[in-house]
Design a protein around this motif. Structure first.
Motif, PDB file in Angstrom:
ATOM      1  N   THR A 152      21.564  -3.504   0.611  1.00  0.00           N
ATOM      2  CA  THR A 152      21.290  -3.258   1.995  1.00  0.00           C
ATOM      3  C   THR A 152      21.536  -1.879   2.503  1.00  0.00           C
ATOM      4  OG1 THR A 152      22.145  -5.603   2.678  1.00  0.00           O
ATOM      5  CG2 THR A 152      22.074  -4.103   4.270  1.00  0.00           C
ATOM      6  N   PHE A 153      22.502  -1.190   1.763  1.00  0.00           N
ATOM      7  CA  PHE A 153      22.854   0.018   2.114  1.00  0.00           C
ATOM      8  C   PHE A 153      22.450   1.102   1.046  1.00  0.00           C
ATOM      9  CE2 PHE A 153      26.185  -2.266   4.502  1.00  0.00           C
ATOM     10  CZ  PHE A 153      26.022  -1.659   5.787  1.00  0.00           C
ATOM     11  N   LEU A 154      22.074   0.938  -0.055  1.00  0.00           N
ATOM     12  CA  LEU A 154      21.545   1.903  -0.856  1.00  0.00           C
ATOM     13  C   LEU A 154      20.086   1.689  -1.358  1.00  0.00           C
ATOM     14  CD1 LEU A 154      25.122   2.436  -2.859  1.00  0.00           C
ATOM     15  CD2 LEU A 154      24.311   3.251  -1.061  1.00  0.00           C
ATOM     16  N   ASP A 155      19.517   0.678  -1.372  1.00  0.00           N
ATOM     17  CA  ASP A 155      18.339   0.496  -1.882  1.00  0.00           C
ATOM     18  C   ASP A 155      17.285   1.078  -0.534  1.00  0.00           C
ATOM     19  OD1 ASP A 155      15.545  -0.415  -2.672  1.00  0.00           O
ATOM     20  OD2 ASP A 155      16.839  -1.494  -4.478  1.00  0.00           O
ATOM     21  N   TRP A 165      17.397  -3.919  10.787  1.00  0.00           N
ATOM     22  CA  TRP A 165      18.166  -3.587   9.629  1.00  0.00           C
ATOM     23  C   TRP A 165      19.716  -3.427  10.196  1.00  0.00           C
ATOM     24  CZ3 TRP A 165      21.516   0.500   8.667  1.00  0.00           C
ATOM     25  CH2 TRP A 165      22.383   0.665   7.582  1.00  0.00           C
ATOM     26  N   GLY A 166      20.033  -2.993  11.183  1.00  0.00           N
ATOM     27  CA  GLY A 166      21.192  -2.809  11.641  1.00  0.00           C
ATOM     28  C   GLY A 166      22.108  -3.870  11.907  1.00  0.00           C
ATOM     29  N   ARG A 167      21.341  -5.036  12.235  1.00  0.00           N
ATOM     30  CA  ARG A 167      22.084  -6.370  12.436  1.00  0.00           C
ATOM     31  C   ARG A 167      22.558  -6.995  10.916  1.00  0.00           C
ATOM     32  NH1 ARG A 167      19.305 -11.710  15.051  1.00  0.00           N
ATOM     33  NH2 ARG A 167      20.711 -13.252  14.584  1.00  0.00           N
ATOM     34  N   ALA A 168      21.526  -6.912  10.249  1.00  0.00           N
ATOM     35  CA  ALA A 168      21.523  -7.127   8.677  1.00  0.00           C
ATOM     36  C   ALA A 168      22.996  -6.635   8.069  1.00  0.00           C
ATOM     37  CB  ALA A 168      20.464  -6.865   8.026  1.00  0.00           C
ATOM     38  N   ALA A 169      22.919  -5.200   8.272  1.00  0.00           N
ATOM     39  CA  ALA A 169      24.044  -4.191   7.738  1.00  0.00           C
ATOM     40  C   ALA A 169      25.449  -4.648   8.222  1.00  0.00           C
ATOM     41  CB  ALA A 169      23.675  -2.955   7.937  1.00  0.00           C
ATOM     42  N   ARG A 217      25.339 -20.059   9.707  1.00  0.00           N
ATOM     43  CA  ARG A 217      23.882 -20.197  10.028  1.00  0.00           C
ATOM     44  C   ARG A 217      23.474 -19.044  10.972  1.00  0.00           C
ATOM     45  NH1 ARG A 217      20.004 -24.534  10.019  1.00  0.00           N
ATOM     46  NH2 ARG A 217      18.799 -24.077  11.912  1.00  0.00           N
ATOM     47  N   ASP A 218      22.384 -18.260  10.535  1.00  0.00           N
ATOM     48  CA  ASP A 218      21.632 -17.609  11.401  1.00  0.00           C
ATOM     49  C   ASP A 218      20.118 -17.502  11.152  1.00  0.00           C
ATOM     50  OD1 ASP A 218      21.491 -15.408  13.307  1.00  0.00           O
ATOM     51  OD2 ASP A 218      23.006 -14.239  12.297  1.00  0.00           O
ATOM     52  N   ALA A 219      19.653 -16.371  11.770  1.00  0.00           N
ATOM     53  CA  ALA A 219      18.322 -16.167  11.646  1.00  0.00           C
ATOM     54  C   ALA A 219      18.058 -14.892  10.481  1.00  0.00           C
ATOM     55  CB  ALA A 219      17.410 -15.772  12.982  1.00  0.00           C
ATOM     56  N   LYS A 220      16.967 -14.895   9.924  1.00  0.00           N
ATOM     57  CA  LYS A 220      16.546 -13.747   9.153  1.00  0.00           C
ATOM     58  C   LYS A 220      14.986 -13.308   9.248  1.00  0.00           C
ATOM     59  CE  LYS A 220      20.278 -12.793   6.651  1.00  0.00           C
ATOM     60  NZ  LYS A 220      20.859 -11.269   6.477  1.00  0.00           N
ATOM     61  N   ASP A 221      14.937 -11.983   9.946  1.00  0.00           N
ATOM     62  CA  ASP A 221      13.516 -11.751  10.131  1.00  0.00           C
ATOM     63  C   ASP A 221      13.405 -10.582   9.050  1.00  0.00           C
ATOM     64  OD1 ASP A 221      12.979 -13.073  12.539  1.00  0.00           O
ATOM     65  OD2 ASP A 221      14.410 -11.558  13.522  1.00  0.00           O
ATOM     66  N   LEU A 222      12.430 -10.831   7.947  1.00  0.00           N
ATOM     67  CA  LEU A 222      12.297 -10.017   6.822  1.00  0.00           C
ATOM     68  C   LEU A 222      10.733  -9.715   7.074  1.00  0.00           C
ATOM     69  CD1 LEU A 222      13.948 -12.148   4.451  1.00  0.00           C
ATOM     70  CD2 LEU A 222      15.114 -10.384   5.720  1.00  0.00           C
TER      71      LEU A 222
END
Length: 280
Positions: A152-155, A165-169, A217-222
């Motif tokens: 998440t942070f380095l790739d 991305w901010g939410r995922a981080a 449990r949550d949503a993932k937008d990819l």
């Protein structure tokens, strides 16, 4: 992490609250954000010097009653409260065994049985311990599928892969914070957090915020380069009999465009693997 994790955690939560959030009047200029130590002490019904010693790491044996009072004063949710107790060495369930780093054959079989869902197993440090074919296909844009936080942070692929991305981080860091409370003596987690904080200023900044919550449990937008947008939901399950392991499953709404895209991704990945095997 430092030797005064509890104090840093309390300071971070104190900084998030304003006097009017807790029904206090604000007097005079404030040198730092949030509540003053004296205000937290008043809200918790304790001596202000004692609370100051807790934050400074000079008092390391607070009672459960003291922690409950502080939890209420700082408006902590259940996960933050539990994390604070564990940082203070008062774990409600007692000492946990060290996390297991290998996945059982039965669990691997279960992963492979989820043909229409992304399924993988993480340890508390977010290392990938096992994954099924669709998970391999989903995370194929990353150079190495080894650790969710590192990816998440380095790739570089993460910035486009996670459309928010901010939410995922933030979620990744909050999950790691939660894990430090559950497994405070887990060597891999301590070492990993230290190395990632050195490698990523963004991670270090989020880590210092002391936000805590576990994966549920949550949503993932990819956005996958091969099939486009994917709107998925995920659920996380603790693996019974394998301390520290979590089974994570990503799914799409049946019949949705994301469901069709996920199926296409699995098909493309399977075809690619077959072609590679034929060339060899």
């Amino acid at each position: 992490m430092t030797s005064n994790d509890l104090g840093e955690f309390l300071r971070a939560h104190r900084a998030r609250l304003r006097p009017d959030d807790v029904g206090l009047a604000s007097y005079g200029a404030r040198r730092v954000a949030g509540l003053r130590r004296e205000e937290v002490a008043v809200l918790a019904g304790m001596n202000s010097d004692y609370y100051a010693r807790l934050e400074q790491g000079r008092e390391r044996s607070p009672s459960p009653q003291i922690l409950e009072a502080i939890s209420s004063a700082l408006r902590m949710d259940d996960e933050a409260r539990e994390h604070m107790f564990r940082l203070a060495g008062i774990a409600p369930d007692g000492e946990r065994p060290q996390p297991r780093e290998t996945v059982s054959p039965a669990l691997r079989q279960l992963l492979d049985g989820h043909r229409n869902a992304v399924a993988f197993v993480l340890n508390p440090a977010n290392d990938f311990l096992a994954s099924n074919a669709l998970a391999d296909a989903l995370f194929s844009p990353f150079e190495n599928v080894d650790n969710m936080a590192r990816m998440t942070f380095l790739d570089p692929a993460a910035r486009s892969f996670f459309t928010q991305w901010g939410r995922a981080a933030e979620a990744v860091v909050a999950g790691l914070r939660h894990a430090t409370g559950l497994d405070p003596h887990y060597w891999r987690l301590r070492d990993f957090v230290g190395s990632l904080a050195e490698a990523s200023e963004e991670f270090a900044a989020l880590w210092s915020a002391h936000t805590v919550h576990g994966k549920t449990r949550d949503a993932k937008d990819l956005l996958h380069p091969d099939v486009g947008p994917l709107a998925l939901t995920y659920q996380t399950f603790d693996v019974r009999g394998a301390s520290g392991q979590q089974l994570v499953i990503y799914q799409a709404e049946p019949g949705s465009p994301s469901d069709q895209a996920l199926a296409l991704l699995g098909s493309l990945h399977a075809t690619s693997r077959q072609e590679s095997a034929t060339e060899q």
